[in-house]
Scaffold this motif. Structure first.
Motif, PDB file in Angstrom:
ATOM      1  N   ALA A  54      19.464 -28.360  20.358  1.00  0.00           N
ATOM      2  CA  ALA A  54      20.389 -27.660  21.419  1.00  0.00           C
ATOM      3  C   ALA A  54      20.621 -26.262  21.189  1.00  0.00           C
ATOM      4  O   ALA A  54      20.535 -25.403  22.025  1.00  0.00           O
ATOM      5  N   GLU A  55      20.780 -25.871  19.894  1.00  0.00           N
ATOM      6  CA  GLU A  55      20.874 -24.622  19.271  1.00  0.00           C
ATOM      7  C   GLU A  55      19.681 -23.741  19.639  1.00  0.00           C
ATOM      8  O   GLU A  55      19.501 -22.485  19.958  1.00  0.00           O
ATOM      9  N   ARG A  56      18.415 -24.404  19.134  1.00  0.00           N
ATOM     10  CA  ARG A  56      17.360 -23.649  19.444  1.00  0.00           C
ATOM     11  C   ARG A  56      17.003 -23.443  21.062  1.00  0.00           C
ATOM     12  O   ARG A  56      16.422 -22.366  21.434  1.00  0.00           O
ATOM     13  N   ASP A  57      17.337 -24.326  21.936  1.00  0.00           N
ATOM     14  CA  ASP A  57      17.117 -24.209  23.200  1.00  0.00           C
ATOM     15  C   ASP A  57      18.064 -23.086  23.762  1.00  0.00           C
ATOM     16  O   ASP A  57      17.655 -22.295  24.454  1.00  0.00           O
ATOM     17  N   LEU A  58      19.332 -22.954  23.009  1.00  0.00           N
ATOM     18  CA  LEU A  58      20.322 -21.900  23.556  1.00  0.00           C
ATOM     19  C   LEU A  58      19.565 -20.401  23.324  1.00  0.00           C
ATOM     20  O   LEU A  58      19.464 -19.741  24.078  1.00  0.00           O
ATOM     21  N   GLU A  59      19.208 -20.563  21.958  1.00  0.00           N
ATOM     22  CA  GLU A  59      18.520 -19.166  21.695  1.00  0.00           C
ATOM     23  C   GLU A  59      17.376 -18.891  22.457  1.00  0.00           C
ATOM     24  O   GLU A  59      16.995 -17.732  22.742  1.00  0.00           O
ATOM     25  N   ASP A  60      16.581 -19.656  22.628  1.00  0.00           N
ATOM     26  CA  ASP A  60      15.305 -19.533  23.602  1.00  0.00           C
ATOM     27  C   ASP A  60      15.660 -19.280  24.953  1.00  0.00           C
ATOM     28  O   ASP A  60      14.947 -18.126  25.476  1.00  0.00           O
ATOM     29  N   MET A  61      16.424 -19.799  25.399  1.00  0.00           N
ATOM     30  CA  MET A  61      17.328 -19.545  26.974  1.00  0.00           C
ATOM     31  C   MET A  61      17.479 -18.037  27.038  1.00  0.00           C
ATOM     32  O   MET A  61      17.385 -17.177  27.837  1.00  0.00           O
ATOM     33  N   VAL A  62      18.463 -17.498  25.914  1.00  0.00           N
ATOM     34  CA  VAL A  62      19.148 -16.306  25.915  1.00  0.00           C
ATOM     35  C   VAL A  62      18.148 -15.344  25.622  1.00  0.00           C
ATOM     36  O   VAL A  62      18.211 -14.267  26.269  1.00  0.00           O
ATOM     37  N   ARG A  63      16.867 -15.515  24.563  1.00  0.00           N
ATOM     38  CA  ARG A  63      16.099 -14.434  24.458  1.00  0.00           C
ATOM     39  C   ARG A  63      15.119 -14.571  25.957  1.00  0.00           C
ATOM     40  O   ARG A  63      14.876 -13.337  26.348  1.00  0.00           O
ATOM     41  N   ILE A  64      14.859 -15.331  26.769  1.00  0.00           N
ATOM     42  CA  ILE A  64      14.256 -15.364  27.908  1.00  0.00           C
ATOM     43  C   ILE A  64      14.892 -14.480  29.069  1.00  0.00           C
ATOM     44  O   ILE A  64      14.332 -13.598  29.416  1.00  0.00           O
ATOM     45  N   ASN A  65      16.119 -14.866  29.056  1.00  0.00           N
ATOM     46  CA  ASN A  65      17.064 -14.189  29.960  1.00  0.00           C
ATOM     47  C   ASN A  65      17.303 -12.569  29.698  1.00  0.00           C
ATOM     48  O   ASN A  65      17.502 -11.813  30.650  1.00  0.00           O
ATOM     49  N   VAL A  66      17.586 -12.532  28.292  1.00  0.00           N
ATOM     50  CA  VAL A  66      17.842 -10.933  27.902  1.00  0.00           C
ATOM     51  C   VAL A  66      16.803 -10.139  28.158  1.00  0.00           C
ATOM     52  O   VAL A  66      16.881  -9.281  28.573  1.00  0.00           O
ATOM     53  N   ASN A  67      15.414 -10.781  27.856  1.00  0.00           N
ATOM     54  CA  ASN A  67      14.093 -10.100  28.024  1.00  0.00           C
ATOM     55  C   ASN A  67      14.072  -9.681  29.589  1.00  0.00           C
ATOM     56  O   ASN A  67      13.638  -8.532  29.990  1.00  0.00           O
ATOM     57  N   ARG A  68      14.252 -10.775  30.414  1.00  0.00           N
ATOM     58  CA  ARG A  68      14.052 -10.636  31.767  1.00  0.00           C
ATOM     59  C   ARG A  68      14.962  -9.514  32.326  1.00  0.00           C
ATOM     60  O   ARG A  68      14.557  -8.850  33.043  1.00  0.00           O
ATOM     61  N   LEU A  69      16.402  -9.671  31.847  1.00  0.00           N
ATOM     62  CA  LEU A  69      17.297  -8.542  32.542  1.00  0.00           C
ATOM     63  C   LEU A  69      16.926  -7.079  31.961  1.00  0.00           C
ATOM     64  O   LEU A  69      17.089  -6.544  33.021  1.00  0.00           O
ATOM     65  N   LEU A  70      16.523  -7.033  30.650  1.00  0.00           N
ATOM     66  CA  LEU A  70      16.376  -5.705  30.320  1.00  0.00           C
ATOM     67  C   LEU A  70      15.080  -5.107  30.855  1.00  0.00           C
ATOM     68  O   LEU A  70      14.926  -4.042  31.011  1.00  0.00           O
ATOM     69  N   TYR A  71      14.222  -5.961  31.120  1.00  0.00           N
ATOM     70  CA  TYR A  71      12.896  -5.534  31.731  1.00  0.00           C
ATOM     71  C   TYR A  71      13.282  -4.912  33.339  1.00  0.00           C
ATOM     72  O   TYR A  71      12.854  -3.735  33.695  1.00  0.00           O
ATOM     73  N   ILE A  72      14.012  -5.684  34.000  1.00  0.00           N
ATOM     74  CA  ILE A  72      14.516  -5.383  35.376  1.00  0.00           C
ATOM     75  C   ILE A  72      15.094  -3.942  35.341  1.00  0.00           C
ATOM     76  O   ILE A  72      15.276  -2.973  35.933  1.00  0.00           O
ATOM     77  N   VAL A  73      16.287  -3.979  34.037  1.00  0.00           N
ATOM     78  CA  VAL A  73      17.235  -2.539  34.179  1.00  0.00           C
ATOM     79  C   VAL A  73      16.215  -1.549  33.691  1.00  0.00           C
ATOM     80  O   VAL A  73      16.491  -0.350  34.373  1.00  0.00           O
ATOM     81  N   ARG A  74      15.236  -1.572  32.795  1.00  0.00           N
ATOM     82  CA  ARG A  74      14.435  -0.607  32.481  1.00  0.00           C
ATOM     83  C   ARG A  74      13.360  -0.221  33.482  1.00  0.00           C
ATOM     84  O   ARG A  74      13.061   0.936  33.652  1.00  0.00           O
ATOM     85  N   VAL A  75      12.992  -1.179  34.377  1.00  0.00           N
ATOM     86  CA  VAL A  75      11.694  -0.742  35.287  1.00  0.00           C
ATOM     87  C   VAL A  75      12.648  -0.039  36.514  1.00  0.00           C
ATOM     88  O   VAL A  75      12.180   0.903  37.216  1.00  0.00           O
ATOM     89  N   SER A  76      13.808  -0.836  36.985  1.00  0.00           N
ATOM     90  CA  SER A  76      14.337  -0.451  38.445  1.00  0.00           C
ATOM     91  C   SER A  76      15.894  -0.132  38.239  1.00  0.00           C
ATOM     92  O   SER A  76      16.449  -0.160  39.171  1.00  0.00           O
ATOM     93  N   GLY A  77      16.246   0.050  37.006  1.00  0.00           N
ATOM     94  CA  GLY A  77      17.695   0.241  36.629  1.00  0.00           C
ATOM     95  C   GLY A  77      18.375   1.372  37.360  1.00  0.00           C
ATOM     96  O   GLY A  77      19.274   1.254  37.920  1.00  0.00           O
ATOM     97  N   ALA A  78      17.528   2.669  37.233  1.00  0.00           N
ATOM     98  CA  ALA A  78      18.060   3.848  38.058  1.00  0.00           C
ATOM     99  C   ALA A  78      18.263   3.718  39.411  1.00  0.00           C
ATOM    100  O   ALA A  78      19.328   3.794  40.148  1.00  0.00           O
ATOM    101  N   TRP A  79      17.140   3.150  40.105  1.00  0.00           N
ATOM    102  CA  TRP A  79      17.151   2.974  41.445  1.00  0.00           C
ATOM    103  C   TRP A  79      18.156   1.781  41.716  1.00  0.00           C
ATOM    104  O   TRP A  79      18.938   2.005  42.669  1.00  0.00           O
TER     105      TRP A  79
END
Length: 174
Positions: A54-79
């Motif tokens: 359950a701990e590993r699943d949480l860490e994987d899910m957070v890693r995936i969502n953090v990478n996804r969110l930061l990608y969106i912020v970096r690509v289209s954050g200013a717009w």
């Protein structure tokens, strides 16, 4: 009775006297506080209680969502920030200068949600920078959830006060 009249009776443009607005407000804040960085809060609790997989699943899910969110912020954050600021400004001016109640209600929902978006972005940056795991990761997620709930409580309080004021003032004048 025509379709137009029926629709506008169901979706009353006087938002603060409409039950649907308050249901939408409650659902929005409930969802915002349950999904921390796109991770359901029960997953955080399960990881704390069970550990292991359950701990590993949480860490994987957070890693995936953090990478996804930061990608969106970096690509289209200013717009995205520019468009969000424009829309919030239009809603604020339409609502509070031109006294359009529907715009007021959308602003009172959208502005605090934009603060939650900034909080999530800042938390994602912090998690990416620190790369926490285990207890520290859960602590970061719980802190983000607590701040989201604080913003939500303040938002609901202000919205309820403003809505009561609007309903009472329109009731007296109307």
């Amino acid at each position: 009775m025509d379709l137009y009249t029926t629709v506008f009776e169901m979706i009353d443009m006087r938002s603060f006297s409409n039950l649907w607005y308050w249901i939408a407000l409650a659902v929005a804040w409930s969802s915002a506080s349950h999904w921390v960085l796109g991770v359901p809060y029960d997953m955080v609790l399960r990881a704390r209680r069970l550990g292991g997989q359950a701990e590993r699943d949480l860490e994987d899910m957070v890693r995936i969502n953090v990478n996804r969110l930061l990608y969106i912020v970096r690509v289209s954050g200013a717009w995205g920030m520019g468009i969000a600021c424009f829309l919030l400004t239009v809603l604020a001016l339409s609502g509070f200068v031109y006294r359009l109640e529907f715009a007021q209600s959308l602003f009172l929902l959208g502005f605090p949600m934009s603060l939650v978006g900034l909080l999530n972005s800042a938390t994602a940056h912090q998690i990416e920078r620190e790369r926490p795991s285990g207890e520290l990761l859960r602590k970061r997620l719980m802190r983000c959830r607590t701040y989201t709930q604080m913003i939500g409580m303040a938002s609901i309080f202000v919205t309820a006060l403003w809505g009561m004021y609007q309903n009472l003032s329109l009731g007296v004048l109307g």
